[in-house]
Design a protein around this motif. Structure first.
Motif, short mmCIF file in Angstrom:
data_model
loop_
_atom_site.label_atom_id
_atom_site.label_comp_id
_atom_site.label_asym_id
_atom_site.label_seq_id
_atom_site.Cartn_x
_atom_site.Cartn_y
_atom_site.Cartn_z
N ARG A 149 0.82 -1.22 0.00
CA ARG A 149 0.00 0.00 0.00
C ARG A 149 0.85 1.27 0.00
NH1 ARG A 149 -5.06 -0.46 0.27
NH2 ARG A 149 -5.29 1.71 0.89
N LYS A 155 3.20 2.05 2.41
CA LYS A 155 3.53 2.50 3.75
C LYS A 155 4.89 1.98 4.18
CE LYS A 155 -1.34 2.09 5.16
NZ LYS A 155 -1.66 3.38 5.77
N ALA A 202 -0.43 7.32 0.56
CA ALA A 202 -0.25 6.41 1.70
C ALA A 202 0.20 7.17 2.95
CB ALA A 202 0.77 5.33 1.35
N HIS A 230 -11.43 11.69 9.64
CA HIS A 230 -10.26 11.18 8.93
C HIS A 230 -8.92 11.42 9.64
CE1 HIS A 230 -12.74 10.08 5.53
NE2 HIS A 230 -13.26 11.30 5.51
N LEU A 262 -5.98 8.89 10.26
CA LEU A 262 -4.93 8.57 9.28
C LEU A 262 -3.55 9.00 9.80
CD1 LEU A 262 -6.71 9.74 5.99
CD2 LEU A 262 -6.12 7.38 6.56
N ARG A 293 -14.27 8.52 -2.86
CA ARG A 293 -14.91 7.22 -2.62
C ARG A 293 -15.96 6.94 -3.70
NH1 ARG A 293 -12.64 3.43 -0.69
NH2 ARG A 293 -13.82 2.06 -2.01
N GLU A 301 -7.19 0.00 -3.21
CA GLU A 301 -8.23 0.78 -2.54
C GLU A 301 -7.58 1.98 -1.87
OE1 GLU A 301 -11.55 0.61 -2.02
OE2 GLU A 301 -11.92 -1.17 -3.26
N GLU A 346 -6.89 5.25 0.58
CA GLU A 346 -7.31 5.67 1.91
C GLU A 346 -7.40 7.19 2.01
OE1 GLU A 346 -4.60 4.42 4.95
OE2 GLU A 346 -2.82 5.06 3.85
N TYR A 347 -7.00 7.87 0.94
CA TYR A 347 -7.06 9.33 0.93
C TYR A 347 -7.68 9.77 -0.39
CZ TYR A 347 -5.44 13.97 2.51
OH TYR A 347 -5.37 15.27 2.94
#
Length: 451
Positions: A174, A176, A210, A244, A247, A347, A364, A366-367
């Motif tokens: 992802r 990270k 990420a 959020h 995160l 989204r 997918e 995340e931001y």
């Protein structure tokens, strides 16, 4: 979004030559119109090309005011209002990071904030460097992820640390940073006889969006006595959102944070802060040169408000003012809605991509970064293999050329590690709607129907 012209054509249209005599007002007005006509409209709702977009009118008004007043933010005597505004904004940003106290300075870009942080960490590690320079120092090394912003290499080069002394830590699928890999790299550096001094984590990477695991990285920094910097230039604005902000869990443990309100929050380029947990005057100790013609200590007011010695700049723009006026107008809840809306639209786009034939997500998100391939009809029945990926690699650049020449929208693409060219769609502007998301997918299909 843009009226594309090749460089040589645009040179002819604009008449760029400066002459001995001035031009008429009519000619100047025409030049101004041409500049506007042929510039990219970054406030257009279909400008998705960069990590900034849209326009906030309060910020724009603030820029009109500061351009007219033409201040320079180094001493209270020449910039009383804007120094107090910057102090108030920095204090509020520090609250959102979760520090009880701190310090900070606005800079011309996140790259400069990262460089400030690197230099500050080095100064804290070996204060004598300010007077004695690089000679006699051990081999200093720093750690950051494979997905970090390229400014980390630039800063290491600029500061004389050297790009070979930037250790890039592996990331997961992802994007990270993997904390266990960081631990291995720190131990490796120590065995080599090097002197580790800094870890830079990223909160919102440029391509995949990420967020590094800040808490686990902070544990490693505490264990080894390393300065912990978080480049939250892109992702920092998620702190404003109660939904959020998770995160960035653990960001309060950082020693310094870069955060650019000109990105997700639309404060207008440029608006970038470096925030520092230390409140003992470390910024000033590191950067001050004590110019006696500017920072006289016997002035008739409190000279602690002369903050210019915390910066490597002398002249400095009042960038905090546009963020302040916008924040005053919208309130924290208005800024929060801006973040939440952008991520909700991202989204929505993800769900639409899943429904459409020919579109394929990389992962997918995340931001607000939505990364995807468009597979044109001619490739859909082709067997997955080197030839397929080689052909797919050529698709995004052709679509990009067509959209630019048509002027319908601007969308970025890039290859990334072992992945061939894909689109990176970034949602930021409040002017963007679901209809714009639908248009983006329809337009890609339309531009690529013959590929």
């Amino acid at each position: 979004v843009c009226e594309w012209r090749a460089p040589e054509t645009l040179k002819q249209i604009l008449d760029l030559e400066m002459r001995d005599t001035g031009e008429s007002h009519q000619k100047l007005l025409q030049l101004c119109q041409d500049v506007i006509q042929y510039s990219v409209k970054t406030s257009h709702p279909r400008f998705f090309n960069q990590l900034y977009a849209g326009i906030d009118y309060y910020s724009l008004v603030a820029r009109f005011i500061t351009e007219a007043l033409n201040p320079s933010v180094y001493t209270y005597e020449v910039s009383p209002v804007f120094l107090l505004v910057e102090e108030a904004v920095i204090k509020k940003m520090i609250e959102f990071i979760g520090w009880e106290e701190g310090d900070g300075i606005f800079n011309p870009g996140g790259s400069v904030s990262n460089m400030y942080a690197m230099n500050l960490a080095r100064y804290k590690f070996c204060p004598e460097i300010k007077e004695k320079g690089l000679s006699g120092l051990p081999r200093l090394v720093l750690f950051t992820s494979e997905e970090c912003h390229y400014s980390m290499k630039k800063a290491a080069s600029f500061l004389g640390i050297g790009t070979e002394n930037v250790y890039f830590v592996k990331t997961d699928e992802r994007g990270k940073m993997i904390p266990e890999e960081l631990e291995k790299q720190v131990q490796r550096a120590r065995k080599e006889g090097s002197a580790p001094f800094l870890v830079c984590a990223t909160a919102g990477t440029t391509v995949l969006g990420a967020f590094d695991p800040l808490d686990k990285i902070a544990d490693i920094c505490e264990k080894h006595g390393l300065w912990f910097h978080v480049d939250a230039s892109w992702g920092g604005s998620a702190l404003i959102s109660r939904k959020h902000c998770r995160l960035l869990h653990g960001i309060h443990r950082a020693d310094s944070v870069a955060w650019n309100p000109h990105k997700m929050l639309l404060a207008g380029i440029q608006c970038c802060a470096l925030l520092v947990k230390d409140n003992s005057g470390l910024l000033k100790k590191c950067y001050s040169a004590n110019a006696t013609y500017l920072f006289q200590q016997d002035k008739f007011y409190d000279v602690s408000y002369d903050t210019g010695d915390k910066s490597i700049q002398c002249s400095r723009r009042p960038d905090a003012f546009k963020f302040w006026l916008m924040w005053k107008a919208l309130g924290t809840t208005g800024l929060e809605e801006r973040v939440n809306r952008a991520l909700a639209l991202a989204r929505y786009l993800v769900e639409e991509i899943k429904k459409r034939e020919g579109f394929q997500l990389l992962l997918e998100p995340e931001y607000a970064n939505v990364c995807f391939w468009y597979i044109p009809p001619s490739l859909r029945k082709m067997e997955d293999g080197p030839e397929f990926w080689q052909k797919l690699h050529q698709v995004a650049p052709i679509i990009k050329e067509r959209m630019m020449k048509k002027g319908s929208m601007m969308l970025g693409y890039q290859p990334h590690q072992d992945k061939v060219n894909f689109f990176r769609q970034v949602v930021i502007s409040p002017q963007v709607s679901r209809e714009d998301m639908d248009f983006l997918l329809d337009e890609i299909e339309l531009l690529a129907k013959d590929l």
